[in-house]
Write a protein that holds these residues in place. Structure first.
Motif, PDB file in Angstrom:
ATOM      1  N   ASN A 113      28.099   3.768 -49.566  1.00  0.00           N
ATOM      2  CA  ASN A 113      27.742   5.528 -51.292  1.00  0.00           C
ATOM      3  C   ASN A 113      26.949   4.532 -52.743  1.00  0.00           C
ATOM      4  N   CYS A 115      26.622   6.003 -55.926  1.00  0.00           N
ATOM      5  CA  CYS A 115      26.436   6.907 -56.162  1.00  0.00           C
ATOM      6  C   CYS A 115      25.884   6.569 -58.102  1.00  0.00           C
ATOM      7  N   PHE A 120      29.083  -0.425 -57.921  1.00  0.00           N
ATOM      8  CA  PHE A 120      29.341   0.011 -56.730  1.00  0.00           C
ATOM      9  C   PHE A 120      28.488   0.051 -55.627  1.00  0.00           C
ATOM     10  N   LYS A 121      27.328   1.249 -56.346  1.00  0.00           N
ATOM     11  CA  LYS A 121      26.583   1.552 -55.335  1.00  0.00           C
ATOM     12  C   LYS A 121      25.825   0.653 -54.791  1.00  0.00           C
ATOM     13  N   GLU A 215      34.249  14.044 -59.377  1.00  0.00           N
ATOM     14  CA  GLU A 215      33.977  12.597 -59.449  1.00  0.00           C
ATOM     15  C   GLU A 215      33.183  14.427 -60.497  1.00  0.00           C
ATOM     16  N   LYS A 232      29.478  10.282 -49.213  1.00  0.00           N
ATOM     17  CA  LYS A 232      29.714  10.592 -49.837  1.00  0.00           C
ATOM     18  C   LYS A 232      29.024  12.426 -50.770  1.00  0.00           C
TER      19      LYS A 232
HETATM   20 FE1  SF4 Z   1      31.053   3.415 -53.954  1.00  0.00          FE
HETATM   21 FE2  SF4 Z   1      32.733   4.756 -55.705  1.00  0.00          FE
HETATM   22 FE3  SF4 Z   1      31.251   3.684 -56.928  1.00  0.00          FE
HETATM   23 FE4  SF4 Z   1      30.196   5.796 -55.437  1.00  0.00          FE
HETATM   24  S1  SF4 Z   1      32.537   5.123 -56.670  1.00  0.00           S
HETATM   25  S2  SF4 Z   1      29.737   3.665 -55.485  1.00  0.00           S
HETATM   26  S3  SF4 Z   1      32.025   5.372 -53.214  1.00  0.00           S
HETATM   27  S4  SF4 Z   1      32.829   3.001 -54.941  1.00  0.00           S
END
Ligand code: SF4
Ligand code: SAM
Length: 487
Positions: A113, A115, A120-121, A215, A232
């Motif tokens: 994803n 986000c 972590f995006k 979210e 997502k």
């Molecule tokens: Fe990935 Fe979850 Fe971060 Fe979105 S919130 S980028 S889905 S780890």
């Protein structure tokens, strides 16, 4: 994946059934945008009107959206004070002095994803990608057990590598790690929403709570932060995730919103609306509600338009406490110690301690600085579990590592402690005391032992005679070395 990187969604048999059943529960039953917008225009209430709503909440009755909107519109200092005082009173009545402790364990930060707020995006090339292998996972669990933890939440990015069978397998591996008196007795999950079949697989591994945060419940804002071509990006699919979990037999679910993306008042009403929907449809509301605030993160530019300031944050916690009295409220180490302390007075009932969110961070040396390139966001509370315990004990809280209800087959425990008269005194307090005694004997420093012993005596004193005697006997067994005593 298709050419554009869009994931093809294949419906599994269980999900076809879920879709059929969902038809009877339109998305507006979860969140009705027009109703929320209308309620947000509600005028400031009179003192009498506010008192009526507060009195209802103090009777431990979940509030409607309209009643919650009255609390949101009560913005005069004296009104806010009345809301906070009532929240504090309700918290004492429902939870007493107990604070449940847990630790997050980040298992993998690969993510498909994008986000905009999260390090972590997939477009973030500054983050070091990593998934714990079996040995690293065991090392992390051993390090957490050595601190005294009994309850973990496993956190995953969203990636085909972390499918339901991998999550289930990870849960089983965590339960299997036992060293000395150390054991993890409850594993919760914060991961991507699954299909009904996927939730069933994970459920079979014996999980506690499955958390999925929406979210932002505000659809246009959701669209801005979660690109449509990503998994997502499917707002409704995510909103229905915990319905699918319930259909798969996971009756212990956690909802949440990430505060700072949109108007906090909208998110509060939507969280209440989501909780009411789960209660209506499945007869059981969310076990927990989380309300993380946006934190700075590597490779992320944050827009501060909807940032929630300190005073507003306390207000929103107090309102959630009053509106959904049976749900545990979680506040993580994203927040600073002083804020966590104030939030516990107003309604927070679960916190993490000794937290590391850099992958592999627990097994590294405690005095090593966290590695920003492996963290999802930066933490506000970097204290060790022992430091958190000392503060809780000196503030008169009863730290609890209890996992008894879920393991004794009493699911929906939050309703018991909330609704069954005397439940806290008969079960929660004794179980909290057994786990505190274990912690003090196995892991406590001499300061913790002195403060803990005093607290145990005070708590015993406050129990009814019949319960006190049995509790003292069982505590004696713990002191003799018996472990995992629970009622
Ligand atoms: Fe990935 Fe979850 Fe971060 Fe979105 S919130 S980028 S889905 S780890
Ligand atoms: N990947 C899964 C998902 O998105 O649902 C689960 C794990 S995600 C690592 C856990 C939560 O961290 C997200 O649901 C989001 O609310 C929160 N989060 C992401 N970025 C954040 C940030 N910059 N500050 C605070 N919380 C953040």
């Amino acid at each position: 994946m298709t050419k554009k990187g869009t994931l093809k969604k294949t419906a599994l048999p269980g999900d076809v059934r879920a879709a059929d059943e969902d038809a009877a529960w339109p998305i507006q039953d979860i969140v009705d945008h027009s109703l929320i917008e209308k309620q947000l225009t509600c005028k400031r209430p009179s003192s009498a009107e506010l008192k009526r709503v507060i009195d209802r909440a103090l009777q431990k009755t979940p509030l409607t959206i309209e009643q919650t909107a009255v609390l949101l519109a009560a913005d005069q200092p004296a009104q806010v004070e009345a809301i906070c005082a009532a929240a504090s009173q309700l918290k004492d009545a429902v939870y007493g002095k107990r604070i449940v402790l847990f630790a997050p364990l980040y298992v993998g930060n690969l993510c498909i994803n994008d986000c905009a707020y999260c390090a972590f995006k997939r477009s973030n090339d500054r983050i070091k990608r990593k998934s714990l292998d079996a040995d690293q996972l065991s090392a992390e669990v051993r390090a957490l057990e050595a601190q005294g933890h009994k309850r973990l939440i496993l956190v995953f990015g969203e990636h085909p590598k972390y499918g339901p069978e991998v999550i289930a397998d990870t849960v089983r591996r965590v339960y299997a790690v036992k060293e000395g008196h150390g054991a993890i007795r409850r594993v919760n999950i914060n991961a991507a929403p699954l299909s009904v079949e996927g939730f069933r697989q994970v459920h079979q591994a014996g999980i506690g709570t499955y958390q999925v945060f929406q979210e932002t419940y505000h659809r246009p804002t959701y669209g801005r932060y979660h690109p449509a071509h990503t998994q997502k990006g499917d707002y409704e699919g995510r909103l229905r995730a915990l319905d699918r979990a319930q259909l798969a037999g996971v009756d212990d679910v956690g909802i949440g919103a990430l505060f700072g993306l949109y108007d906090w008042r909208y998110e509060v009403l939507a969280l209440v609306s989501h909780a009411l929907h789960l209660q209506r449809r499945f007869g059981v509301g969310p076990h927990t509600i989380s309300f993380p605030r946006l934190r700075p993160a590597l490779g992320v530019m944050l827009d501060s338009k909807y940032a929630v300031d300190h005073a507003t944050f306390m207000r929103l916690i107090a309102i959630l406490r009053l509106a959904v009295p049976y749900a545990g409220l979680i506040l993580t180490a994203r927040e600073e110690p002083q804020i966590r302390k104030e939030a516990m007075r107003l309604g927070v009932s679960q916190i993490d301690g000794g937290t590391r969110i850099d992958l592999g961070g627990y097994a590294g040396h405690r005095d090593e600085q966290p590695c920003a390139a492996a963290e999802q966001f930066s933490l506000g509370d970097n204290r060790s579990l022992s430091e958190v315990m000392q503060q809780l004990l000196s503030d008169g809280y009863l730290p609890s590592f209890c996992t008894a209800c879920y393991r004794q087959g009493r699911t929906g425990e939050h309703f018991m402690e909330f609704a069954v008269p005397g439940f806290i005194k008969r079960y929660c307090t004794p179980n909290a005391l057994f786990t505190l005694r274990e912690y003090l004997d196995d892991y406590g420093s001499s300061e913790e032992r002195t403060a803990g012993q005093q607290l145990i005596e005070e708590q015993l004193e406050a129990l009814p005679n019949s319960v006190r005697q049995k509790t003292e006997q069982a505590l004696g067994r713990v002191e003799q070395g018996e472990r995992d005593v629970r009622w």
